[in-house]
Design a protein around this motif. Sequence first.
Motif, PDB file in Angstrom:
ATOM      1  N   ILE A 288       0.929  -1.305   0.124  1.00 41.22           N
ATOM      2  CA  ILE A 288      -0.011   0.037  -0.012  1.00 41.22           C
ATOM      3  C   ILE A 288       0.774   1.282   0.048  1.00 41.22           C
ATOM      4  N   GLN A 289       1.948   1.092   0.927  1.00 37.57           N
ATOM      5  CA  GLN A 289       2.691   2.477   0.853  1.00 37.57           C
ATOM      6  C   GLN A 289       3.376   2.693  -0.350  1.00 37.57           C
ATOM      7  N   ALA A 290       4.015   1.538  -1.024  1.00 35.62           N
ATOM      8  CA  ALA A 290       4.682   1.625  -2.304  1.00 35.62           C
ATOM      9  C   ALA A 290       3.780   2.322  -3.662  1.00 35.62           C
ATOM     10  N   THR A 291       2.466   2.074  -3.483  1.00 35.01           N
ATOM     11  CA  THR A 291       1.586   2.586  -4.500  1.00 35.01           C
ATOM     12  C   THR A 291       1.460   4.058  -4.476  1.00 35.01           C
ATOM     13  N   GLY A 292       1.620   4.902  -3.420  1.00 38.38           N
ATOM     14  CA  GLY A 292       1.554   6.064  -3.307  1.00 38.38           C
ATOM     15  C   GLY A 292       0.105   6.632  -2.977  1.00 38.38           C
ATOM     16  N   ALA A 293      -0.775   5.320  -2.988  1.00 34.41           N
ATOM     17  CA  ALA A 293      -2.283   5.748  -2.978  1.00 34.41           C
ATOM     18  C   ALA A 293      -2.674   6.307  -1.636  1.00 34.41           C
ATOM     19  N   GLU A 294      -3.678   7.480  -1.709  1.00 38.94           N
ATOM     20  CA  GLU A 294      -4.169   7.810  -0.615  1.00 38.94           C
ATOM     21  C   GLU A 294      -5.601   7.220  -0.204  1.00 38.94           C
ATOM     22  N   LYS A 295      -6.288   6.623  -1.185  1.00 41.38           N
ATOM     23  CA  LYS A 295      -7.387   5.917  -0.586  1.00 41.38           C
ATOM     24  C   LYS A 295      -7.342   4.566  -1.212  1.00 41.38           C
ATOM     25  N   ILE A 296      -7.726   3.929  -0.081  1.00 40.77           N
ATOM     26  CA  ILE A 296      -7.416   2.306   0.137  1.00 40.77           C
ATOM     27  C   ILE A 296      -8.885   1.541   0.385  1.00 40.77           C
ATOM     28  N   ILE A 297      -9.325   0.854  -0.593  1.00 40.73           N
ATOM     29  CA  ILE A 297     -10.617  -0.142  -0.543  1.00 40.73           C
ATOM     30  C   ILE A 297     -10.390  -1.573   0.012  1.00 40.73           C
ATOM     31  N   CYS A 298     -10.573  -1.969   0.996  1.00 38.81           N
ATOM     32  CA  CYS A 298     -10.311  -3.139   1.502  1.00 38.81           C
ATOM     33  C   CYS A 298     -11.470  -4.180   1.199  1.00 38.81           C
ATOM     34  N   THR A 299     -11.030  -5.476   0.789  1.00 38.00           N
ATOM     35  CA  THR A 299     -12.093  -6.466   0.253  1.00 38.00           C
ATOM     36  C   THR A 299     -11.713  -7.776   1.040  1.00 38.00           C
ATOM     37  N   HIS A 300     -12.152  -8.776   0.689  1.00 36.15           N
ATOM     38  CA  HIS A 300     -12.024  -9.860   1.265  1.00 36.15           C
ATOM     39  C   HIS A 300     -11.036 -10.431   2.145  1.00 36.15           C
ATOM     40  N   GLY A 301     -11.354 -10.884   3.305  1.00 38.54           N
ATOM     41  CA  GLY A 301     -10.407 -11.074   4.350  1.00 38.54           C
ATOM     42  C   GLY A 301     -10.579 -10.657   5.781  1.00 38.54           C
ATOM     43  N   TYR A 302      -9.835 -10.010   6.289  1.00 37.82           N
ATOM     44  CA  TYR A 302      -9.900  -9.397   7.613  1.00 37.82           C
ATOM     45  C   TYR A 302      -9.896  -7.896   7.067  1.00 37.82           C
ATOM     46  N   SER A 303     -10.880  -7.508   6.503  1.00 35.94           N
ATOM     47  CA  SER A 303     -11.221  -6.225   5.962  1.00 35.94           C
ATOM     48  C   SER A 303     -11.173  -5.154   6.984  1.00 35.94           C
ATOM     49  N   PHE A 306      -8.160  -4.551   9.225  1.00 39.15           N
ATOM     50  CA  PHE A 306      -7.286  -3.839   8.450  1.00 39.15           C
ATOM     51  C   PHE A 306      -7.627  -2.277   8.016  1.00 39.15           C
ATOM     52  N   SER A 307      -8.919  -2.194   7.456  1.00 41.80           N
ATOM     53  CA  SER A 307      -9.179  -0.842   7.226  1.00 41.80           C
ATOM     54  C   SER A 307      -9.315   0.055   8.475  1.00 41.80           C
ATOM     55  N   THR A 308      -9.715  -0.473   9.386  1.00 40.97           N
ATOM     56  CA  THR A 308      -9.459   0.433  10.835  1.00 40.97           C
ATOM     57  C   THR A 308      -8.018   0.704  11.116  1.00 40.97           C
ATOM     58  N   TYR A 309      -7.376  -0.184  10.987  1.00 39.52           N
ATOM     59  CA  TYR A 309      -5.756   0.181  11.363  1.00 39.52           C
ATOM     60  C   TYR A 309      -5.380   1.390  10.303  1.00 39.52           C
ATOM     61  N   LEU A 310      -5.671   0.895   8.975  1.00 40.00           N
ATOM     62  CA  LEU A 310      -5.133   2.002   7.743  1.00 40.00           C
ATOM     63  C   LEU A 310      -5.624   3.495   8.179  1.00 40.00           C
ATOM     64  N   ARG A 311      -6.889   3.661   8.815  1.00 40.45           N
ATOM     65  CA  ARG A 311      -7.315   4.867   9.182  1.00 40.45           C
ATOM     66  C   ARG A 311      -6.609   5.506  10.216  1.00 40.45           C
ATOM     67  N   GLU A 312      -6.329   4.535  11.149  1.00 41.91           N
ATOM     68  CA  GLU A 312      -5.496   5.083  12.186  1.00 41.91           C
ATOM     69  C   GLU A 312      -4.068   5.634  11.913  1.00 41.91           C
ATOM     70  N   ILE A 313      -3.593   5.066  10.949  1.00 34.88           N
ATOM     71  CA  ILE A 313      -2.251   5.489  10.385  1.00 34.88           C
ATOM     72  C   ILE A 313      -2.335   6.756   9.198  1.00 34.88           C
ATOM     73  N   GLY A 314      -3.551   7.101   9.102  1.00 35.01           N
ATOM     74  CA  GLY A 314      -3.527   8.394   8.207  1.00 35.01           C
ATOM     75  C   GLY A 314      -4.471   8.055   6.749  1.00 35.01           C
ATOM     76  N   TYR A 315      -4.547   6.907   6.448  1.00 31.15           N
ATOM     77  CA  TYR A 315      -4.984   6.748   5.240  1.00 31.15           C
ATOM     78  C   TYR A 315      -6.630   7.086   5.163  1.00 31.15           C
ATOM     79  N   ASP A 316      -7.189   7.272   3.977  1.00 32.16           N
ATOM     80  CA  ASP A 316      -8.639   7.092   3.720  1.00 32.16           C
ATOM     81  C   ASP A 316      -9.189   5.941   3.329  1.00 32.16           C
ATOM     82  N   ALA A 317      -9.380   5.070   4.417  1.00 33.63           N
ATOM     83  CA  ALA A 317      -9.543   3.661   3.943  1.00 33.63           C
ATOM     84  C   ALA A 317     -11.120   3.020   4.243  1.00 33.63           C
ATOM     85  N   ARG A 318     -11.606   2.368   3.574  1.00 30.76           N
ATOM     86  CA  ARG A 318     -13.048   1.570   3.883  1.00 30.76           C
ATOM     87  C   ARG A 318     -12.935   0.432   3.279  1.00 30.76           C
ATOM     88  N   THR A 319     -13.979  -0.312   3.521  1.00 30.29           N
ATOM     89  CA  THR A 319     -14.184  -1.658   2.917  1.00 30.29           C
ATOM     90  C   THR A 319     -15.589  -1.719   2.192  1.00 30.29           C
TER      91      THR A 319
END
Length: 345
Positions: A288-303, A306-319
């Motif tokens: 995720i970090q390597a892509t340079g993306a600001e918005k992350i969409i989390c799909t199947h698995g522990y989404s 994982f998305s909660t953690y991404l938001r905690e470290i500053g990403y615009d993340a959702r499932t």
Amino acid sequence: MKQPLLAFNDKGIYCAQADVYLDPWRAVPKAIITHGHADHSRWGHGSYITNHMNVPIIQHRLGNINVTGKAWGETFTINGVTFSFHPAGHIVGSAQVRVEYKGEVWVFTGDYKTEEDGLSTPYEVVKCHTFITENTFGLPCFKWTPQAEVMNDVNTWWSQNRAEGQTSVLFGYTLGKAQRLLKHLDPSIGRIYTHGAVENMTEILRPMVDMPETIRITPETKKEDLLGSIVLAPPSAHGTPWIRRMTPYVTGSASGWMAFRGARRRRAIDKGFVLSDHCDWAGLLESIQATGAEKIICTHGYSDIFSTYLREIGYDARTEKTQYEGDEGETETNEQETVPEEEGL
């Protein structure tokens, strides 16, 4: 409100501007397919577009379909939207899909792993604004041991079983895991036999990748021929009459889920090897970090986790919910642990 370039609906991941779906789970007129596992490439679409290495795989699995193959990085445009396939490293022919329209870039990973396995085209970082990622093993407890160490353990196990006059039966999914194991087995130890389903898929992949020789098990195969050899078989063969001809035998299973305490016992497996065709926790974060993306969409698995953690470290993340079941329905559950299904792990 601006319509997103890719949206999730009841059929799959939809690009309205191009009127095309990515890995749809219901029949659609036009589908772009990331890889050959059954939950991502389903029967019934009007046409299929995929990486050229994936073409023979999905033809083998789906039959007579209308499919077009594209090279890595080759661009194709549908109604002004530019698409291209980039290596995902999950299995042979597995791809990420890059989607660009009016300067906006999205990447859909499908399933992916960043460790080079010596078989699949290695994962490639693709810069983007929005990154759609799987989260099959999106928990900090998942940390993979390097493949070389795992395969050394596999070969040592086989050698020890051979010395004791036993057949080694190693379970791995027919597309991806079985060939990854085969690639790194040591033929100097003994003969390598295969279940028919594994051999059928291996024959499809041999023109694309180099693998050791194998012997298909047939009704004519004698028990004494198998002693000291290793047999690659799908997990579904465990506990069936087919496996009884291996006696005396010991069983092993290669899967990311073997990292869970008790998984081997619940599956009645003698030996578990932690080997996954998906990213571990660190691999997901690094990707995720390597892509340079600001918005992350989390799909199947522990989404959700994982998305909660991404938001905690500053990403615009959702499932987003999907119907990707995981590698051919491989699942690991009990009353204490609930683990999502994984295909070809």
